[in-house]
Design a protein around this motif. Sequence first.
Motif, PDB file in Angstrom:
ATOM      1  N   MET A   1      15.173  -6.547   5.200  1.00  0.00           N
ATOM      2  CA  MET A   1      15.699  -6.304   3.865  1.00  0.00           C
ATOM      3  C   MET A   1      14.552  -6.372   2.857  1.00  0.00           C
ATOM      4  N   GLN A   2      14.491  -5.388   1.975  1.00  0.00           N
ATOM      5  CA  GLN A   2      13.435  -5.378   0.977  1.00  0.00           C
ATOM      6  C   GLN A   2      13.771  -6.293  -0.189  1.00  0.00           C
ATOM      7  N   SER A   3      12.733  -6.885  -0.738  1.00  0.00           N
ATOM      8  CA  SER A   3      12.906  -7.880  -1.785  1.00  0.00           C
ATOM      9  C   SER A   3      12.634  -7.292  -3.166  1.00  0.00           C
ATOM     10  N   ILE A   4      13.286  -7.875  -4.152  1.00  0.00           N
ATOM     11  CA  ILE A   4      13.028  -7.487  -5.534  1.00  0.00           C
ATOM     12  C   ILE A   4      11.750  -8.156  -6.038  1.00  0.00           C
ATOM     13  N   THR A   5      11.398  -9.311  -5.452  1.00  0.00           N
ATOM     14  CA  THR A   5      10.199 -10.046  -5.868  1.00  0.00           C
ATOM     15  C   THR A   5       9.022  -9.733  -4.951  1.00  0.00           C
ATOM     16  N   ASN A   6       7.841 -10.100  -5.395  1.00  0.00           N
ATOM     17  CA  ASN A   6       6.631  -9.882  -4.607  1.00  0.00           C
ATOM     18  C   ASN A   6       6.577 -10.882  -3.453  1.00  0.00           C
ATOM     19  N   SER A   7       5.892 -10.453  -2.392  1.00  0.00           N
ATOM     20  CA  SER A   7       5.648 -11.361  -1.271  1.00  0.00           C
ATOM     21  C   SER A   7       4.159 -11.655  -1.235  1.00  0.00           C
ATOM     22  N   THR A   8       3.706 -12.312  -0.197  1.00  0.00           N
ATOM     23  CA  THR A   8       2.280 -12.622  -0.076  1.00  0.00           C
ATOM     24  C   THR A   8       1.460 -11.407   0.354  1.00  0.00           C
ATOM     25  N   THR A   9       2.128 -10.325   0.764  1.00  0.00           N
ATOM     26  CA  THR A   9       1.386  -9.147   1.228  1.00  0.00           C
ATOM     27  C   THR A   9       1.713  -7.865   0.473  1.00  0.00           C
ATOM     28  N   ARG A  10       2.871  -7.827  -0.197  1.00  0.00           N
ATOM     29  CA  ARG A  10       3.283  -6.584  -0.854  1.00  0.00           C
ATOM     30  C   ARG A  10       3.986  -6.904  -2.166  1.00  0.00           C
ATOM     31  N   TYR A  11       4.146  -5.840  -2.970  1.00  0.00           N
ATOM     32  CA  TYR A  11       4.905  -5.954  -4.214  1.00  0.00           C
ATOM     33  C   TYR A  11       6.378  -5.725  -3.927  1.00  0.00           C
ATOM     34  N   GLY A  12       7.239  -6.329  -4.750  1.00  0.00           N
ATOM     35  CA  GLY A  12       8.678  -6.141  -4.629  1.00  0.00           C
ATOM     36  C   GLY A  12       9.143  -4.959  -5.473  1.00  0.00           C
ATOM     37  N   TRP A  13      10.447  -4.651  -5.350  1.00  0.00           N
ATOM     38  CA  TRP A  13      11.016  -3.499  -6.056  1.00  0.00           C
ATOM     39  C   TRP A  13      10.815  -3.563  -7.566  1.00  0.00           C
ATOM     40  N   ALA A  14      11.003  -4.734  -8.150  1.00  0.00           N
ATOM     41  CA  ALA A  14      10.892  -4.839  -9.616  1.00  0.00           C
ATOM     42  C   ALA A  14       9.489  -4.449 -10.085  1.00  0.00           C
ATOM     43  N   THR A  15       8.476  -4.967  -9.428  1.00  0.00           N
ATOM     44  CA  THR A  15       7.098  -4.650  -9.801  1.00  0.00           C
ATOM     45  C   THR A  15       6.812  -3.168  -9.585  1.00  0.00           C
ATOM     46  N   ILE A  16       7.240  -2.639  -8.451  1.00  0.00           N
ATOM     47  CA  ILE A  16       6.978  -1.232  -8.125  1.00  0.00           C
ATOM     48  C   ILE A  16       7.641  -0.305  -9.137  1.00  0.00           C
ATOM     49  N   ILE A  17       8.907  -0.552  -9.434  1.00  0.00           N
ATOM     50  CA  ILE A  17       9.628   0.317 -10.378  1.00  0.00           C
ATOM     51  C   ILE A  17       8.998   0.238 -11.772  1.00  0.00           C
ATOM     52  N   LEU A  18       8.703  -0.973 -12.240  1.00  0.00           N
ATOM     53  CA  LEU A  18       8.079  -1.117 -13.558  1.00  0.00           C
ATOM     54  C   LEU A  18       6.698  -0.449 -13.588  1.00  0.00           C
ATOM     55  N   HIS A  19       5.909  -0.622 -12.543  1.00  0.00           N
ATOM     56  CA  HIS A  19       4.568  -0.030 -12.479  1.00  0.00           C
ATOM     57  C   HIS A  19       4.619   1.482 -12.619  1.00  0.00           C
ATOM     58  N   TRP A  20       5.447   2.140 -11.800  1.00  0.00           N
ATOM     59  CA  TRP A  20       5.488   3.601 -11.803  1.00  0.00           C
ATOM     60  C   TRP A  20       6.174   4.152 -13.041  1.00  0.00           C
ATOM     61  N   LEU A  21       7.210   3.480 -13.514  1.00  0.00           N
ATOM     62  CA  LEU A  21       7.901   3.925 -14.723  1.00  0.00           C
ATOM     63  C   LEU A  21       6.964   3.847 -15.935  1.00  0.00           C
ATOM     64  N   ILE A  22       6.262   2.731 -16.066  1.00  0.00           N
ATOM     65  CA  ILE A  22       5.308   2.579 -17.159  1.00  0.00           C
ATOM     66  C   ILE A  22       4.189   3.599 -17.027  1.00  0.00           C
ATOM     67  N   GLY A  23       3.687   3.795 -15.819  1.00  0.00           N
ATOM     68  CA  GLY A  23       2.613   4.766 -15.604  1.00  0.00           C
ATOM     69  C   GLY A  23       3.020   6.177 -15.989  1.00  0.00           C
ATOM     70  N   ILE A  24       4.215   6.584 -15.578  1.00  0.00           N
ATOM     71  CA  ILE A  24       4.706   7.933 -15.894  1.00  0.00           C
ATOM     72  C   ILE A  24       4.896   8.098 -17.404  1.00  0.00           C
ATOM     73  N   ILE A  25       5.505   7.087 -18.044  1.00  0.00           N
ATOM     74  CA  ILE A  25       5.727   7.178 -19.495  1.00  0.00           C
ATOM     75  C   ILE A  25       4.392   7.174 -20.231  1.00  0.00           C
ATOM     76  N   PHE A  26       3.463   6.325 -19.810  1.00  0.00           N
ATOM     77  CA  PHE A  26       2.164   6.233 -20.483  1.00  0.00           C
ATOM     78  C   PHE A  26       1.417   7.568 -20.415  1.00  0.00           C
ATOM     79  N   ILE A  27       1.355   8.154 -19.236  1.00  0.00           N
ATOM     80  CA  ILE A  27       0.683   9.449 -19.082  1.00  0.00           C
ATOM     81  C   ILE A  27       1.454  10.535 -19.837  1.00  0.00           C
ATOM     82  N   GLY A  28       2.780  10.494 -19.756  1.00  0.00           N
ATOM     83  CA  GLY A  28       3.603  11.454 -20.497  1.00  0.00           C
ATOM     84  C   GLY A  28       3.424  11.334 -22.000  1.00  0.00           C
ATOM     85  N   GLN A  29       3.280  10.113 -22.484  1.00  0.00           N
ATOM     86  CA  GLN A  29       3.056   9.895 -23.917  1.00  0.00           C
ATOM     87  C   GLN A  29       1.720  10.487 -24.364  1.00  0.00           C
TER      88      GLN A  29
END
Length: 189
Positions: A1-29
Motif C-alpha cells: 500500500m502506498q503512503s501519503i507520507t514520506n518513507s526513509t527511501t521515497r516520497y509519499g503521495w502528498a509530497t509528490i502531488i504538491l511537487h508536480w502541481l507547484i512545478g507545473i503552475i510555476f512553469i505555466g505562470q
Amino acid sequence: MQSITNSTTRYGWATIILHWLIGIIFIGQFALGFIMVRTESQRTAFELIQLHKSLGFLLLGLIILRVAWRLGNSAPPLPASVGALERRTAPLAHLALYAFQIALPLSGWALVSVSTLEIPTMPFDLFVMPNLPLVESDAAESFWAAAHWYLAYAGITLVVLHVAAALRHHFRLRDNVLTRMITPSSSGE
C-alpha cells in the motif's frame, strides 16, 4: 500500500502531488507572464493578467502548504553515491526554490497593491483579495514590477537547474533521485 507520507527511501503521495502541481503552475505562470505582456489585445491581456494573479495566489498557498508539509515530513536521504559537495548544495538549492516560489507571488501581490490603477484582484472570480498595506505610487509600481520580473527570471533559472540536476541523476548517475519523486513510498518502507 502506498503512503501519503514520506518513507526513509521515497516520497509519499502528498509530497509528490504538491511537487508536480507547484512545478507545473510555476512553469505555466512564467509562460503566461511572458505571453500576457506581449498580447496586443487589451481585453485578452486583461483576462490573462487576471488568470496570472489567480494562479499566483494559488501557487502561494500551495508552496506554503508544501513548506509546512516538508517541515513535518523529512525527505529521504540522498543515495550513498552522491558526493559531499552535492550533499551540501542540494538543501541550499531547495531552500532557494522555496524562497523564490514564495517571493515571486508576494512581489506580484505587492505590485497590484501599489498600482495606481486600483483594479481589484479576484482570485478565480471567487472573492476580492485585499491589497497589502503599501502606498500606491508610480515609483512603487515600477519598483515592484522590476522586482517581479527579476524574481521570475531567477526563479525559472533555478527550476531549469533543478530539472537538469534531476535528469543528470536519472540518465547519467542512474540513481533513484528522480524516480522516488514519481513513484510513492509503500507503507512497509
